[in-house]
Design a protein around this motif. Structure first.
Motif, mmCIF file in Angstrom:
data_model
loop_
_atom_site.group_PDB
_atom_site.id
_atom_site.type_symbol
_atom_site.label_atom_id
_atom_site.label_comp_id
_atom_site.label_asym_id
_atom_site.label_seq_id
_atom_site.Cartn_x
_atom_site.Cartn_y
_atom_site.Cartn_z
ATOM 1 N N ASN A 104 2.798 -6.860 -5.046
ATOM 2 C CA ASN A 104 2.005 -7.000 -3.828
ATOM 3 C C ASN A 104 1.773 -5.696 -3.069
ATOM 4 O O ASN A 104 1.240 -5.721 -1.959
ATOM 5 N N LEU A 105 2.143 -4.563 -3.662
ATOM 6 C CA LEU A 105 1.991 -3.284 -2.974
ATOM 7 C C LEU A 105 0.556 -3.035 -2.514
ATOM 8 O O LEU A 105 0.326 -2.633 -1.376
ATOM 9 N N ALA A 106 -0.412 -3.260 -3.394
ATOM 10 C CA ALA A 106 -1.811 -3.000 -3.045
ATOM 11 C C ALA A 106 -2.261 -3.913 -1.907
ATOM 12 O O ALA A 106 -2.942 -3.459 -0.977
ATOM 13 N N LYS A 107 -1.867 -5.173 -1.940
ATOM 14 C CA LYS A 107 -2.245 -6.112 -0.879
ATOM 15 C C LYS A 107 -1.582 -5.728 0.446
ATOM 16 O O LYS A 107 -2.209 -5.817 1.509
ATOM 17 N N ILE A 108 -0.346 -5.306 0.375
ATOM 18 C CA ILE A 108 0.368 -4.889 1.593
ATOM 19 C C ILE A 108 -0.284 -3.646 2.182
ATOM 20 O O ILE A 108 -0.518 -3.569 3.390
ATOM 21 N N ASP A 109 -0.598 -2.672 1.319
ATOM 22 C CA ASP A 109 -1.267 -1.454 1.793
ATOM 23 C C ASP A 109 -2.612 -1.780 2.437
ATOM 24 O O ASP A 109 -2.953 -1.237 3.490
ATOM 25 N N ALA A 110 -3.368 -2.677 1.818
ATOM 26 C CA ALA A 110 -4.671 -3.067 2.369
ATOM 27 C C ALA A 110 -4.500 -3.767 3.716
ATOM 28 O O ALA A 110 -5.251 -3.497 4.663
ATOM 29 N N ALA A 111 -3.537 -4.659 3.819
ATOM 30 C CA ALA A 111 -3.288 -5.366 5.077
ATOM 31 C C ALA A 111 -2.885 -4.386 6.171
ATOM 32 O O ALA A 111 -3.323 -4.508 7.322
ATOM 33 N N ARG A 112 -2.076 -3.403 5.825
ATOM 34 C CA ARG A 112 -1.662 -2.393 6.805
ATOM 35 C C ARG A 112 -2.847 -1.578 7.297
ATOM 36 O O ARG A 112 -2.949 -1.263 8.486
ATOM 37 N N GLU A 113 -3.745 -1.208 6.374
ATOM 38 C CA GLU A 113 -4.931 -0.445 6.761
ATOM 39 C C GLU A 113 -5.792 -1.236 7.740
ATOM 40 O O GLU A 113 -6.264 -0.693 8.741
ATOM 41 N N VAL A 114 -6.009 -2.523 7.458
ATOM 42 C CA VAL A 114 -6.802 -3.372 8.328
ATOM 43 C C VAL A 114 -6.119 -3.488 9.701
ATOM 44 O O VAL A 114 -6.762 -3.337 10.746
ATOM 45 N N TYR A 115 -4.828 -3.719 9.693
ATOM 46 C CA TYR A 115 -4.079 -3.859 10.951
ATOM 47 C C TYR A 115 -4.131 -2.567 11.757
ATOM 48 O O TYR A 115 -4.397 -2.586 12.958
ATOM 49 N N ASP A 116 -3.854 -1.439 11.101
ATOM 50 C CA ASP A 116 -3.838 -0.148 11.798
ATOM 51 C C ASP A 116 -5.216 0.200 12.358
ATOM 52 O O ASP A 116 -5.325 0.741 13.459
ATOM 53 N N ALA A 117 -6.277 -0.112 11.600
ATOM 54 C CA ALA A 117 -7.632 0.162 12.078
ATOM 55 C C ALA A 117 -7.939 -0.688 13.313
ATOM 56 O O ALA A 117 -8.525 -0.190 14.266
ATOM 57 N N ALA A 118 -7.535 -1.941 13.274
ATOM 58 C CA ALA A 118 -7.773 -2.834 14.420
ATOM 59 C C ALA A 118 -6.955 -2.404 15.633
ATOM 60 O O ALA A 118 -7.406 -2.527 16.768
#
Length: 121
Positions: A104-118
């Motif tokens: 799930n590393l890629a999904k976690i990284d993507a979720a973090r990017e979305v969260y950090d951008a928001a």
């Protein structure tokens, strides 16, 4: 707050999970499961952990019955660590957790990017 009437063992379970679920304990268990018996400095080098943190982690794992410490009175002294039978039984859940994390590393990284951008907005 824990309702001990509803879950009388929750406090004790929490104590165990706090130990076996911390970052360094999991990594020590994975390393010993993979390589078998390791010396202190081998663990330190493999994990990139400070001497103090590794020492504390190993003492707690030994206290909890997951790791055996064997001291050899040589010059210089030699100390080796291995998993106990209970530590060996912990391999499967730790391996499952590690595999889940890797998968799930890629999904976690993507979720973090979305969260950090928001969060920046």
């Amino acid at each position: 707050m824990l309702d001990t009437d509803q879950c009388p063992d929750c406090k004790h379970i929490n104590e165990v999970l706090a130990r076996v679920g911390d970052r360094w304990s999991v990594l020590v268990i994975i390393s010993l499961a993979r390589y078998g018996t390791l010396r202190f400095n081998e663990l330190k080098r493999n994990l990139g952990i400070s001497q103090r943190m590794l020492s504390l982690t190993l003492k707690e794992l030994e206290r909890d019955g997951l790791v055996n410490r064997t001291y050899h009175p040589t010059i210089p002294p030699k100390v080796e660590y291995t998993l106990t039978p209970m530590g060996q039984s912990f391999r499967e859940p730790v391996n499952a957790l590690g595999q889940w994390a890797l998968g799930n590393l890629a999904k976690i990284d993507a979720a973090r990017e979305v969260y950090d951008a928001a969060a920046k907005e």
